[in-house]
Design an enzyme around this catalytic site. Structure first.
Site, mmCIF file in Angstrom:
data_model
loop_
_atom_site.group_PDB
_atom_site.id
_atom_site.type_symbol
_atom_site.label_atom_id
_atom_site.label_comp_id
_atom_site.label_asym_id
_atom_site.label_seq_id
_atom_site.Cartn_x
_atom_site.Cartn_y
_atom_site.Cartn_z
ATOM 1 C CB ALA A 196 54.591 73.572 76.052
ATOM 2 N N GLY A 214 54.282 78.687 76.404
ATOM 3 C CA GLY A 214 54.704 78.613 75.001
ATOM 4 C C GLY A 214 53.873 79.493 74.072
ATOM 5 C CD GLU A 222 58.181 80.293 76.443
ATOM 6 O OE1 GLU A 222 57.409 79.303 76.435
ATOM 7 O OE2 GLU A 222 59.322 80.260 76.921
ATOM 8 C CD GLU A 226 56.214 78.760 81.038
ATOM 9 O OE1 GLU A 226 55.949 79.801 81.683
ATOM 10 O OE2 GLU A 226 56.187 78.719 79.800
HETATM 11 N N1 CAA Z 1 48.498 71.749 77.893
HETATM 12 C C1 CAA Z 1 47.616 70.744 77.767
HETATM 13 N N2 CAA Z 1 46.296 70.893 77.905
HETATM 14 C C2 CAA Z 1 45.856 72.133 78.209
HETATM 15 C C3 CAA Z 1 46.715 73.233 78.373
HETATM 16 C C4 CAA Z 1 48.107 72.997 78.190
HETATM 17 N N3 CAA Z 1 49.009 73.990 78.286
HETATM 18 N N4 CAA Z 1 45.986 74.319 78.706
HETATM 19 C C5 CAA Z 1 44.698 73.916 78.723
HETATM 20 N N5 CAA Z 1 44.616 72.598 78.430
HETATM 21 C C6 CAA Z 1 43.416 71.763 78.356
HETATM 22 C C7 CAA Z 1 42.858 71.480 79.740
HETATM 23 O O1 CAA Z 1 43.555 70.399 80.342
HETATM 24 C C8 CAA Z 1 41.419 71.158 79.415
HETATM 25 O O2 CAA Z 1 41.380 69.841 78.885
HETATM 26 P P1 CAA Z 1 40.209 68.805 79.367
HETATM 27 O O3 CAA Z 1 38.937 69.476 78.889
HETATM 28 O O4 CAA Z 1 40.563 67.561 78.620
HETATM 29 O O5 CAA Z 1 40.321 68.722 80.852
HETATM 30 C C9 CAA Z 1 41.106 72.093 78.244
HETATM 31 O O6 CAA Z 1 42.376 72.487 77.695
HETATM 32 C C10 CAA Z 1 40.389 73.376 78.670
HETATM 33 O O7 CAA Z 1 41.138 73.987 79.715
HETATM 34 P P2 CAA Z 1 40.531 74.324 81.175
HETATM 35 O O8 CAA Z 1 39.393 73.446 81.484
HETATM 36 O O9 CAA Z 1 41.683 74.353 82.144
HETATM 37 O O10 CAA Z 1 39.990 75.807 80.901
HETATM 38 P P3 CAA Z 1 39.793 76.953 81.992
HETATM 39 O O11 CAA Z 1 38.981 78.012 81.324
HETATM 40 O O12 CAA Z 1 39.320 76.395 83.303
HETATM 41 O O13 CAA Z 1 41.276 77.528 82.251
HETATM 42 C C11 CAA Z 1 43.490 78.246 81.588
HETATM 43 C C12 CAA Z 1 41.987 78.140 81.194
HETATM 44 C C13 CAA Z 1 43.649 79.245 82.748
HETATM 45 C C14 CAA Z 1 44.224 78.758 80.357
HETATM 46 C C15 CAA Z 1 43.999 76.849 82.030
HETATM 47 O O14 CAA Z 1 43.662 75.906 81.019
HETATM 48 C C16 CAA Z 1 45.486 76.766 82.245
HETATM 49 O O15 CAA Z 1 45.979 77.223 83.261
HETATM 50 N N6 CAA Z 1 46.232 76.135 81.300
HETATM 51 C C17 CAA Z 1 47.639 75.896 81.439
HETATM 52 C C18 CAA Z 1 48.438 77.140 81.224
HETATM 53 C C19 CAA Z 1 49.912 76.844 81.432
HETATM 54 O O16 CAA Z 1 50.348 76.483 82.520
HETATM 55 N N7 CAA Z 1 50.704 77.010 80.360
HETATM 56 C C20 CAA Z 1 52.126 76.781 80.403
HETATM 57 C C21 CAA Z 1 52.418 75.420 79.870
HETATM 58 S S1 CAA Z 1 54.093 74.943 80.154
HETATM 59 C C22 CAA Z 1 54.989 75.617 78.913
HETATM 60 O O17 CAA Z 1 54.472 76.328 78.063
HETATM 61 C C23 CAA Z 1 56.447 75.233 78.938
HETATM 62 C C24 CAA Z 1 57.341 75.933 77.995
HETATM 63 O O18 CAA Z 1 57.624 77.107 78.102
HETATM 64 C C25 CAA Z 1 58.017 75.146 76.976
#
Ligand code: CAA
Length: 259
Positions: A67, A113, A116, A136
């Site tokens: 998400a 998500g 999911e 999460e």
């Molecule tokens: N939401 C918003 N932006 C996201 C994102 C997310 N879930 N995942 C990645 N991005 C964005 C980053 O912020 C970054 O944006 P900027 O360039 O503007 O800074 C861009 O995508 C590229 O990501 P990274 O620079 O972080 O890439 P990386 O290769 O260093 O890492 C990754 C990759 C390990 C996937 C890392 O991006 C990450 O950990 N992302 C989040 C994963 C996460 O926690 N997902 C769960 C979300 S909560 C959820 O889903 C709730 C639910 O169940 C309803």
């Protein structure tokens, strides 16, 4: 084909292909993308010429990285619960209960998500570089799009607890071992493999397939999904949630107080 802002749609024979197309955000699901996905899945499902639907992510890095954290990081409990409830209604429950079989082509990170969405799909095929997880709790929240329910249903409670509580990612081979995906193929061959699977599905009765989807889904109760929505919402009122999401945006490790 209709023009969308965050997704692409195309057809290949009797297969409808939906590609989530926000590669700069690693295809993260914001509300607008979820609404567009709902419309595209609904349209393909109602089209009698379409017998299978494939969902994938654009680029070579991510299926969907979750998400959109930046969209929800300032939400309160009511908004958090609403986010989970609306998302489940429009996309995750919706996909799970479609008449047309849905195949998730997991082409990279499938996190939160994103995993999911794959779990709500009927069949999952991954590329060999794919990484899957429900991170999460590392953000101070819980999976809110059905992950606490469907991951345990698919890989068993023990492994699901381990993945959810450690917030770690597993690779494609481990996912295959767990029964989380049915096949792993080299990334360059992923679309070929999912189209082959779609053609295999298309040899069978669509009516019987839609009955089979309903029959398989009938085994699972809905109570757990309601609990998940409530607790997902509650997490938004915690200090840990503020800390976890802020740390993500500031690219630092969170320091959780447990409050
Ligand atoms: N939401 C918003 N932006 C996201 C994102 C997310 N879930 N995942 C990645 N991005 C964005 C980053 O912020 C970054 O944006 P900027 O360039 O503007 O800074 C861009 O995508 C590229 O990501 P990274 O620079 O972080 O890439 P990386 O290769 O260093 O890492 C990754 C990759 C390990 C996937 C890392 O991006 C990450 O950990 N992302 C989040 C994963 C996460 O926690 N997902 C769960 C979300 S909560 C959820 O889903 C709730 C639910 O169940 C309803």
């Amino acid at each position: 084909m209709k023009d969308y802002k965050n997704i692409l749609t195309e057809t290949e024979g009797a297969t409808g292909i939906i590609t989530i197309n926000r590669p700069k955000q690693l295809n993260a699901l914001n509300k607008e993308t979820i609404a567009e996905l709902h419309e595209a899945f609904d349209r393909f499902n109602k089209d009698e010429k379409i017998r299978t639907i494939i969902v994938t992510g654009s680029g070579e890095k991510a299926f969907v990285a979750g998400a959109d954290i930046k969209e929800f990081m300032n939400f309160d409990t009511a908004q958090g619960r609403e986010l989970a409830a609306k998302g489940q209604e429009l996309l995750f429950d919706f996909v799970e209960n479609l008449d047309t079989p849905v195949i998730a082509a997991i082409n990279g990170f499938a996190l939160g998500g994103g995993l999911e969405l794959a779990l709500a799909s009927h069949i999952r095929i991954a590329s060999d570089n794919a990484k899957m997880g429900l991170p999460e709790v590392s953000l101070g929240v819980i999976p809110g799009y059905g992950g606490t329910q469907r991951l345990a249903q698919i890989i068993g409670k023990g492994r699901a607890m381990d993945m959810i509580l450690t917030a770690t990612m597993i690779d494609a081979e481990t996912a295959l071992n767990y029964g989380l995906v049915s096949e792993v193929v080299p990334q360059a061959k992923l679309m070929e493999a999912v189209i082959d699977k779609a053609r295999q599905l298309q040899k069978n009765s669509p009516k019987a397939q839609s009955f089979a989807i309903k029959a398989v889904n009938a085994a699972y109760t809905k109570t757990g999904f309601e609990t998940e929505k409530d607790l997902f919402g509650q997490a938004f009122s915690t200090e840990d949630f503020k800390e976890g999401t802020t740390a993500f945006v500031e690219r630092r490790k969170p320091g959780f107080s447990g409050k």
